[in-house]
Design an enzyme around this catalytic site. Structure first.
Site, short mmCIF file in Angstrom:
data_model
loop_
_atom_site.label_atom_id
_atom_site.label_comp_id
_atom_site.label_asym_id
_atom_site.label_seq_id
_atom_site.Cartn_x
_atom_site.Cartn_y
_atom_site.Cartn_z
CG HIS A 254 -2.02 -1.02 1.14
ND1 HIS A 254 -3.13 -0.89 0.33
CD2 HIS A 254 -2.17 -2.22 1.77
CE1 HIS A 254 -3.92 -1.94 0.47
NE2 HIS A 254 -3.36 -2.77 1.33
CG ASP A 318 -2.97 -4.27 5.00
OD1 ASP A 318 -2.07 -3.42 5.17
OD2 ASP A 318 -4.07 -4.01 4.49
CD GLU A 319 -5.65 -5.88 1.43
OE1 GLU A 319 -6.75 -6.40 1.32
OE2 GLU A 319 -5.45 -4.66 1.25
CG ASN A 320 4.06 -7.07 0.15
OD1 ASN A 320 4.02 -6.79 -1.05
ND2 ASN A 320 5.18 -7.41 0.75
CD GLU A 370 -2.36 -9.48 5.80
OE1 GLU A 370 -3.05 -9.24 4.81
OE2 GLU A 370 -2.54 -8.93 6.92
#
Length: 680
Positions: A254, A318-320, A370
Site C-alpha cells: 500500500h 497487510d495485502e503485500n 499478515e
C-alpha cells in the site's frame, strides 16, 4: 409512529432472551449495557437548582465532561440552570469522586458506580476516565413525564469486558477534516470506546505533514493533510475524552503514495509511480533490501512518534502480494543470501527491522495479521482481520495469535464499511466458546470497528459508522450474554437520536443528499424508497475497486441509503406478526404507502440521478397495490399472483448499487395470499 409502537410491543411480548439477560434492559436505553444495575425507590427531579461538584482531585477530563454533560442536559430538558458547574468548596447535587488521574494505556481502570437518590447523585470511580464513563451513562438515564424531567433511581456498578475498544478511520482514500474526526471522537466517548486508530497512509495519499521528508505532503497528498499542530490538537482532544490515538503508517505494501514522493525507495526501477485513484490492492512496494528504506523509516518514525504519546504504533503490513519483489533480481539475490525462502520471510525480515526502530522510540509494533509469521517476535501486537465468519466460533487469527503468545485485537466481523447489518456485527462474539488459559485471555485486548473510506466522504461517513458502531461498542464493553437482537435494536433506536443530538450527521445528511439529487424538489418519495433500500454489501458496489475513483460522486441514492433500512426491519416484523396472528393493520398501512408513493415520485422533474429509480418505484407500487387489495378483500386471482411473482423477480435485481430489502417479506405475503385467499 402508532404502527411502530404496535410492532415494538409485539417484540417485547414475544422476546424472552431480553428478560433473561436483564428485565431492566426493556425499561432503560443504556448502551453499552452496564455490568450490574438495580432500581431504587427514588427519583431525582431535574430543575434549575441542579449543580455538579467534583471531589478534591482535579482533572481536565472530568471538568470538560461535566460541562458537556450540563450542556447536553439543558438542551435535552430545556432547563434553565441557575448555577450548574463548577461549585467551589461545596457539594453539588451531582457529586463526582475519583482517586487518580489516568495515564491512558491498556491498564487503565474505567470502572465506575452510580447511585441515584431523590436529592443527590453520586458517581464514584478509581480514575478520572472511569468518572467520565459514568457521566456518559447518567446522560442516557434522563427521562421525563408530562410535567417533569428526571433521572430514575438506580444503582449501577460497571466496568468494561475488554481494555481495547476502538474505531479505525481511514483518512487516506478520502481525507476527513479535523471537525469530522472530533465529532466522531465525541460519539466514541459517549459509547465508551477508548481507541482511535488513525489510518494515515495508503496508495491514495499521505495525510500528515513531514518536515523531514516534505515531498510526502507536497507530492502525495493532493494538499489534504494534517499539520503537526493539527495532529497534536486531535490527540489532545481525544485524551480529554479518555481516548488513546494509535497512528497507522502502512508499509511495505500500500505504498504508492510513498513512492510517488520518493521513488528511490521502490522495489521496481523506472516505474511511473503516481497517487492511486482507484481502490484495491496494488503492486508498488517498499524495497526491504535497501539500507535507504530503513534510514527513511527510522527518520520518519523519529519525527512522528513524539506526536503520538501512546505506546503502540501500527505499521499495517497487510495485502503485500510481492509482485514487484518477484520481478526484482536484486531482491531475489538478497533472499537467497539471507536464507529467506518466501516473500513472507522477507516481510518478516522487514518487520523485525521496524520493530527495532520503533523500540528505540519507546513504541510497540502493531500490525495486521499478515505479520504473524514463525519468526515474528511475540512482542508485536497482531490485529486480526482475516477469516470470514471465524469470529463467530473459532476466533480466526485472534485465538491463534493469543495461543502463540501475542497480544491481539479483533476486527474480523467488525468491518463496518462492508455495509452489513447491525444484527450481523452484534452477533459476532469475539472469543466465542474457545477455552483459554488466563494468560491467553489476557492477551486478547479487545476489538476495533474499521471504517475503510473507499466509498465515503465527510458527508456520508457518519451514516456508515453510526449507529451500528454503538452496538459494536456494546460487544466490546458488556458481558457476552448481553446479546438479544430485538432488545439491542430497541435501545439503539434511542441512542441513534442521541448521537444526532451530539452532532453526528447520519440522519440529517440523508435529506441533504436527496435534495441534491432532485435539485431541491420535494424528497418525500425518495425518503420512502431509501427507508426500504440498502447499499450492496461486501464491496459488491465497487467490484474490484474499479467502479469508483477518488473524485467520483458520492452523493447518489446508494449514499443516502444505510445498512439497516429501518422500515424494512419493521415490515419484516409486521409481516411475521400478520402471518402468525392475522393482524394486518401495520402491513396494510405500509402497502398503502408504497402503492401511493409512485404517484409522488412521478411528479418529480426527472434527471439522470433519479430516473433510474423509476422502474423500482413503479414495480413496488404495483406489487403493493395488488397485495393490499388481496389482504383487504381476502381474495386474489391466479393472474394477480403470477403478476406479483414476476414483478418480484424484477424487484430482487440490484439497481443503482442498492437492493430493495423488503422483497423477502413481500414474497412471504404473496405466498400467504396464494395459500389462503386464492379463488375465494
Amino acid at each position: 409512529m402508532k404502527k411502530y409502537l404496535l410492532i415494538i410491543l409485539a417484540i417485547v411480548l414475544s422476546s424472552t432472551m431480553g428478560f433473561a439477560q436483564n428485565p431492566l434492559a426493556e425499561k432503560y436505553n443504556i448502551m453499552p449495557w452496564p455490568k450490574a444495575i438495580k432500581e431504587l425507590q427514588s427519583k431525582f427531579v431535574i430543575d434549575s437548582s441542579l449543580t455538579i461538584s467534583v471531589g478534591v482531585k482535579k482533572s481536565d477530563r472530568v471538568h470538560y465532561a461535566a460541562t458537556q454533560f450540563l450542556r447536553r442536559l439543558t438542551l435535552r430538558t430545556g432547563t434553565f440552570l441557575e448555577e450548574g458547574f463548577p461549585l467551589e468548596n461545596n457539594k453539588g447535587m451531582i457529586q463526582i469522586h475519583f482517586d487518580e488521574v489516568s495515564k491512558l494505556d491498556i491498564k487503565n481502570d474505567e470502572s465506575y458506580t452510580i447511585n441515584v437518590q431523590s436529592s443527590s447523585i453520586k458517581i464514584s470511580a478509581k480514575t478520572d476516565v472511569g468518572a467520565i464513563r459514568g457521566l456518559a451513562t447518567l446522560l442516557q438515564l434522563i427521562d421525563c413525564n408530562s410535567t417533569e424531567y428526571f433521572i430514575p433511581g438506580v444503582a449501577i456498578s460497571d466496568a468494561p469486558r475488554f481494555v481495547w475498544r476502538g474505531l479505525m478511520i481511514d483518512v487516506s482514500r478520502h481525507f476527513q477534516p479535523i471537525n469530522v474526526l472530533k465529532r466522531h471522537l465525541d460519539a466514541m466517548a459517549s459509547m465508551k470506546l477508548n481507541v482511535f486508530h488513525w489510518h494515515l497512509t495508503d496508495d491514495q495519499g499521505i495525510r500528515f505533514e513531514s518536515k523531514t521528508y516534505p515531498k510526502l505532503h507536497e507530492l502525495a497528498s493532493d494538499g489534504l493533510f494534517y499539520t503537526h499542530e493539527q495532529i497534536k490538537d486531535v490527540v489532545a482532544y481525544a485524551d480529554r475524552l479518555g481516548i488513546r490515538v494509535i497512528p497507522e503508517i502502512d508499509v511495505p505494501g500500500h505504498a504508492t503514495a510513498f513512492l510517488t514522493a520518493y521513488p528511490e525507495l521502490g522495489s521496481k526501477d523506472d516505474y511511473d509511480y503516481s497517487i492511486e485513484r482507484f481502490s484495491g490492492v496494488f503492486d508498488p512496494t517498499l524495497n526491504p533490501t535497501k539500507d535507504i528504506t530503513y534510514t527513511f523509516l527510522e527518520n520518519l518514525f523519529a519525527e512522528l512518534t513524539p506526536l503520538f504519546p501512546d505506546e503502540y504504533f501500527h505499521i499495517g503490513g497487510d495485502e503485500n502480494e510481492g509482485k514487484h519483489w518477484d520481478e526484482n533480481k536484486d531482491i531475489a539475490k538478497f533472499k537467497k543470501k539471507h536464507g529467506l525462502k518466501t516473500n513472507h520471510d522477507l516481510q518478516t525480515f522487514f518487520n523485525v527491522k521496524l520493530e527495532n526502530i520503533l523500540k528505540k522510540q519507546g513504541k510497540k509494533l502493531m500490525g495486521w495479521d499478515e505479520i504473524m509469521t514463525p519468526d515474528m517476535p511475540t512482542t508485536a501486537v497482531i490485529h486480526s482481520w482475516r477469516g470470514e465468519n471465524e469470529g463467530l466460533s473459532k476466533g480466526g487469527t485472534l485465538i491463534e495469535a493469543a495461543k502463540k503468545g501475542y497480544q491481539t485485537v479483533l476486527s474480523n466481523g467488525f468491518y463496518i464499511d462492508r455495509m452489513q447489518s447491525v444484527d450481523y456485527h452484534y452477533s459476532i462474539e469475539p472469543i466465542g466458546d474457545v477455552v483459554l488459559t488466563d494468560k491467553e485471555r489476557d492477551r486478547i485486548l479487545g476489538g476495533e470497528a474499521t471504517m475503510w473510506s473507499e466509498l465515503v466522504t465527510s458527508i456520508t461517513i457518519d451514516s456508515r459508522i453510526w449507529p451500528r458502531t454503538a452496538a459494536i461498542a456494546e460487544r466490546f464493553w458488556s458481558d457476552k450474554n448481553i446479546n438479544n437482537l430485538d432488545n439491542m435494536r430497541k435501545r439503539l433506536a434511542v441512542v441513534s437520536h442521541q448521537l444526532e443530538e451530539l452532532g453526528i450527521s447520519h440522519i440529517k445528511n440523508r435529506s441533504v443528499i436527496l435534495r441534491g439529487m432532485t435539485n431541491n424538489q420535494e424528497i418525500s418519495s425518495l425518503l420512502v424508497l431509501s427507508n426500504i433500500c440498502e447499499p450492496l454489501e461486501i464491496y459488491a458496489r465497487n467490484k474490484d475497486g474499479m467502479e469508483y475513483k477518488t473524485f467520483s460522486p458520492f452523493n447518489l441514492f446508494a449514499d443516502a441509503c444505510v445498512a439497516d433500512a429501518l422500515d424494512a426491519w419493521y415490515f419484516k416484523k409486521a409481516t411475521a406478526n400478520f402471518i402468525a396472528s392475522g393482524t394486518s393493520e401495520v402491513v396494510l398501512n405500509d402497502l398503502k404507502k408504497w402503492s401511493e408513493n409512485h404517484n409522488a415520485f412521478s411528479q418529480l422533474q426527472q434527471n439522470p440521478k433519479i430516473s433510474s429509480l423509476e422502474p423500482l418505484s413503479k414495480n413496488l407500487s404495483l406489487v403493493s397495490q395488488l397485495l393490499q387489495d388481496a389482504i383487504r378483500k381476502k381474495k386474489i386471482s391466479k393472474e394477480n399472483v403470477q403478476i406479483i411473482k414476476n414483478t418480484l423477480i424484477l424487484l430482487r435485481e440490484p439497481v443503482v448499487d442498492v437492493e430493495l430489502v423488503i422483497t423477502p417479506s413481500l414474497n412471504e405475503l404473496v405466498n400467504y395470499c396464494e395459500t389462503n385467499y386464492l379463488n375465494r
